[in-house]
Write an enzyme that holds these catalytic residues in place. Structure first.
Site, short mmCIF file in Angstrom:
data_model
loop_
_atom_site.label_atom_id
_atom_site.label_comp_id
_atom_site.label_asym_id
_atom_site.label_seq_id
_atom_site.Cartn_x
_atom_site.Cartn_y
_atom_site.Cartn_z
N ASN A 289 40.98 -40.91 -55.58
CA ASN A 289 40.73 -39.98 -56.69
C ASN A 289 40.37 -38.59 -56.16
O ASN A 289 39.92 -37.74 -56.92
CB ASN A 289 39.58 -40.49 -57.55
CG ASN A 289 39.89 -41.81 -58.20
OD1 ASN A 289 41.00 -42.03 -58.68
ND2 ASN A 289 38.93 -42.71 -58.21
N HIS B 87 36.08 -45.99 -70.19
CA HIS B 87 35.52 -46.47 -68.92
C HIS B 87 34.28 -47.34 -69.12
O HIS B 87 33.50 -47.14 -70.06
CB HIS B 87 35.14 -45.24 -68.08
CG HIS B 87 34.84 -45.55 -66.64
ND1 HIS B 87 33.57 -45.77 -66.20
CD2 HIS B 87 35.65 -45.68 -65.57
CE1 HIS B 87 33.60 -46.01 -64.89
NE2 HIS B 87 34.85 -45.95 -64.48
N GLU C 215 38.14 -41.06 -73.19
CA GLU C 215 38.38 -40.37 -71.92
C GLU C 215 39.37 -39.24 -72.18
O GLU C 215 40.20 -39.34 -73.08
CB GLU C 215 38.96 -41.36 -70.89
CG GLU C 215 37.95 -42.40 -70.45
CD GLU C 215 38.46 -43.30 -69.32
OE1 GLU C 215 39.24 -42.85 -68.48
OE2 GLU C 215 38.05 -44.47 -69.29
N SER D 186 41.67 -43.43 -66.97
CA SER D 186 41.60 -43.61 -65.51
C SER D 186 42.58 -44.65 -64.99
O SER D 186 43.02 -44.56 -63.86
CB SER D 186 40.18 -43.98 -65.11
OG SER D 186 39.76 -45.16 -65.77
N ASP E 73 35.00 -38.16 -71.65
CA ASP E 73 34.76 -38.44 -70.23
C ASP E 73 35.98 -37.90 -69.50
O ASP E 73 37.07 -38.43 -69.60
CB ASP E 73 34.62 -39.96 -70.04
CG ASP E 73 34.46 -40.36 -68.57
OD1 ASP E 73 34.94 -39.61 -67.70
OD2 ASP E 73 33.89 -41.43 -68.31
N HIS F 275 38.85 -37.68 -64.74
CA HIS F 275 40.17 -37.50 -64.11
C HIS F 275 40.90 -36.26 -64.61
O HIS F 275 42.07 -36.07 -64.30
CB HIS F 275 41.03 -38.75 -64.32
CG HIS F 275 40.42 -39.96 -63.68
ND1 HIS F 275 40.64 -40.30 -62.37
CD2 HIS F 275 39.53 -40.87 -64.16
CE1 HIS F 275 39.95 -41.38 -62.07
NE2 HIS F 275 39.26 -41.75 -63.14
N LYS G 83 35.30 -36.84 -57.78
CA LYS G 83 36.76 -37.04 -57.69
C LYS G 83 37.40 -35.74 -57.22
O LYS G 83 37.28 -35.42 -56.05
CB LYS G 83 37.26 -37.60 -59.01
CG LYS G 83 36.79 -39.06 -59.10
CD LYS G 83 36.96 -39.78 -60.39
CE LYS G 83 36.39 -41.19 -60.21
NZ LYS G 83 36.02 -41.84 -61.46
C1 LIG Z 1 34.82 -42.67 -61.78
C2 LIG Z 1 34.57 -42.61 -63.23
C3 LIG Z 1 33.26 -42.50 -63.73
C4 LIG Z 1 32.05 -42.61 -62.86
O1 LIG Z 1 31.86 -41.46 -62.11
P1 LIG Z 1 31.02 -41.59 -60.73
O2 LIG Z 1 30.65 -40.19 -60.44
O3 LIG Z 1 31.96 -42.18 -59.74
O4 LIG Z 1 29.85 -42.45 -61.02
C5 LIG Z 1 33.10 -42.36 -65.08
N1 LIG Z 1 34.15 -42.34 -65.92
C6 LIG Z 1 35.42 -42.44 -65.47
C7 LIG Z 1 36.54 -42.40 -66.44
C8 LIG Z 1 35.66 -42.60 -64.11
O5 LIG Z 1 36.91 -42.76 -63.68
#
Ligand SMILES: *Cc1c(COP(=O)(O)O)cnc(C)c1O
Length: 383
Positions: free
Chosen positions: A46, A132, A176, A180, A205, A208, A236
């Site tokens: 990522n 997520h 999201e 993801s 969220d 990505h 990421k």
């Molecule tokens: C990776 C991810 C998270 C968590 O983020 P971290 O900083 O790795 O804890 C939350 N939501 C989504 C959609 C993710 O892909």
């Protein structure tokens, strides 16, 4: 009597029997697209912009360690609120076009802290069914009534709003920005319109989306809309570690007082905050870099005759966990690292290869991966 060890062994064996056992695999990153000890090119990271191994981030982190030490020592509300936080939060807010931002220990902590700070018993959460795991955890933890709407189905969301909204005090819609495991994007303008029509708030969220869509500013800028709360991660595309929420000043002030994962957790190490600042600066200043991951994904899709991707995440759904594991192993033997994604990360029967493209991939790498896929998965289809 069953000892805990007996119980654990039995559970692990049961997972192994159905190809769902997971094991930690030791990975040392050598550069943005190789992992140490493997000649294979990494197509499941990522780290969309290759910043996790960028010298600029490593250098400011090392400098921060020498100047400020290795740890924060306390919660942000006690003595852990290093002055670097203020710089980082201003930069995130500016990048997102929001009044304010708040940095959490991780993206996971941002979601499990923020959602219960905004809604609780007597309220309603409507969440996209593919949201997520940490959004779902935050929703469950909040005590609000949680109802799922079909993936990216705004008609279903509107029906649920009509059915349930009146019975709740407040309503928060969760989705999201970029999904993801599927790589598709949420139709944010119509989600916001549906929510507004029913006096509901929207939280995205964008783990990505940041660094990749909307000139690096994320999915909301891509669509030209402003959700009430935009959560994301610094781990990421930003190449560092930590999570954030971008919102109005009022919402951020509330979170500082209510988000338990902020209040009762130690602040991030200064090294990590410094690296995040450098990553955000690069994203803000280099739109061409931010465009590369999606361009690579589109090249891959063209090579294989797949539908045009809307993000750097391209899933190849294989169905069974066994098929996904076998395909992943065969690709590794050909020099490509693409881990199999299995339930419960994805719904039953939709185990897949999840291919992610980054700015560190050369076009020739992408074409070679497509060739290997063609030989291996002639029948691979997308959902
Ligand atoms: C990776 C991810 C998270 C968590 O983020 P971290 O900083 O790795 O804890 C939350 N939501 C989504 C959609 C993710 O892909």
């Amino acid at each position: 009597m069953t000892t805990l060890d007996d119980y654990a062994r039995r559970k692990v064996r049961a997972l192994d029997d159905v190809s769902l056992l997971r094991r930690l695999r030791t990975i040392d990153t050598e550069d943005a697209h190789h992992v140490r000890g493997s000649a294979a090119i990494n197509f499941c990271s990522n780290d969309y912009l290759g910043l996790a191994s960028d010298r600029r981030l490593a250098t400011v982190a090392a400098d921060a360690a020498r100047t400020h030490g290795a740890g924060a020592g306390a919660s942000r509300l006690v003595t852990g609120n290093h002055s670097l936080y203020d710089i980082l939060e201003r930069k995130i807010a500016a990048l997102k076009g929001c009044e304010a931002a708040l940095v959490f220990g991780s993206g996971y902590l941002a979601n499990v802290g923020t959602i219960p700070a905004l809604v609780g018993a007597g309220d309603l959460v409507l969440a996209d069914t593919l949201s997520h795991a940490c959004m779902m955890s935050g929703a469950r933890l909040s005590g609000a009534r949680v109802v799922l709407f079909r993936h990216n189905d705004v008609t279903h969301l509107s029906e649920l709003l009509s059915e349930y909204r009146a019975g709740a005090r407040h309503c928060l819609v969760l989705t999201e920005g970029v999904f993801s495991m599927d790589g598709d994007v949420a139709p944010l303008p119509s989600i916001l319109a549906a929510a507004r029509a029913h006096d509901a708030w929207v939280m995205t969220d964008d783990a990505h989306g940041l660094g990749v869509l909307g000139r690096g500013r994320g999915s909301a800028v891509h669509w030209g809309v402003t959700p009430d709360v935009q959560m994301g991660t610094l781990s990421k595309a930003v190449g560092s570690y930590g999570g954030y929420v971008a919102a109005s000043r009022a919402v951020v002030d509330l979170l500082v007082n209510r988000a338990r994962s902020l209040i009762y957790a130690t602040g991030l190490p200064p090294t990590v905050i410094a690296a995040s600042i450098a990553g955000i600066d690069i994203i803000a200043g280099d739109a061409a870099l931010c465009a590369l991951p999606l361009a690579r994904a589109r090249l891959f899709a063209t090579e294989l005759g797949l539908p045009e991707p809307s993000s750097p995440i391209v899933p190849l759904i294989l169905g069974s966990s066994e098929a996904a594991l076998a395909a992943s192993q065969a690709l590794e033997a050909r020099g490509f690292l693409v881990t199999a994604i299995r339930p419960p990360t994805v719904p039953d029967g939709s185990a897949r290869l999840r291919v992610t493209f980054t700015a560190a991939h050369r076009e020739a790498d992408v074409v070679r991966l497509a060739e290997a896929m063609r030989g291996l998965l002639p029948e691979a289809g997308r959902r």
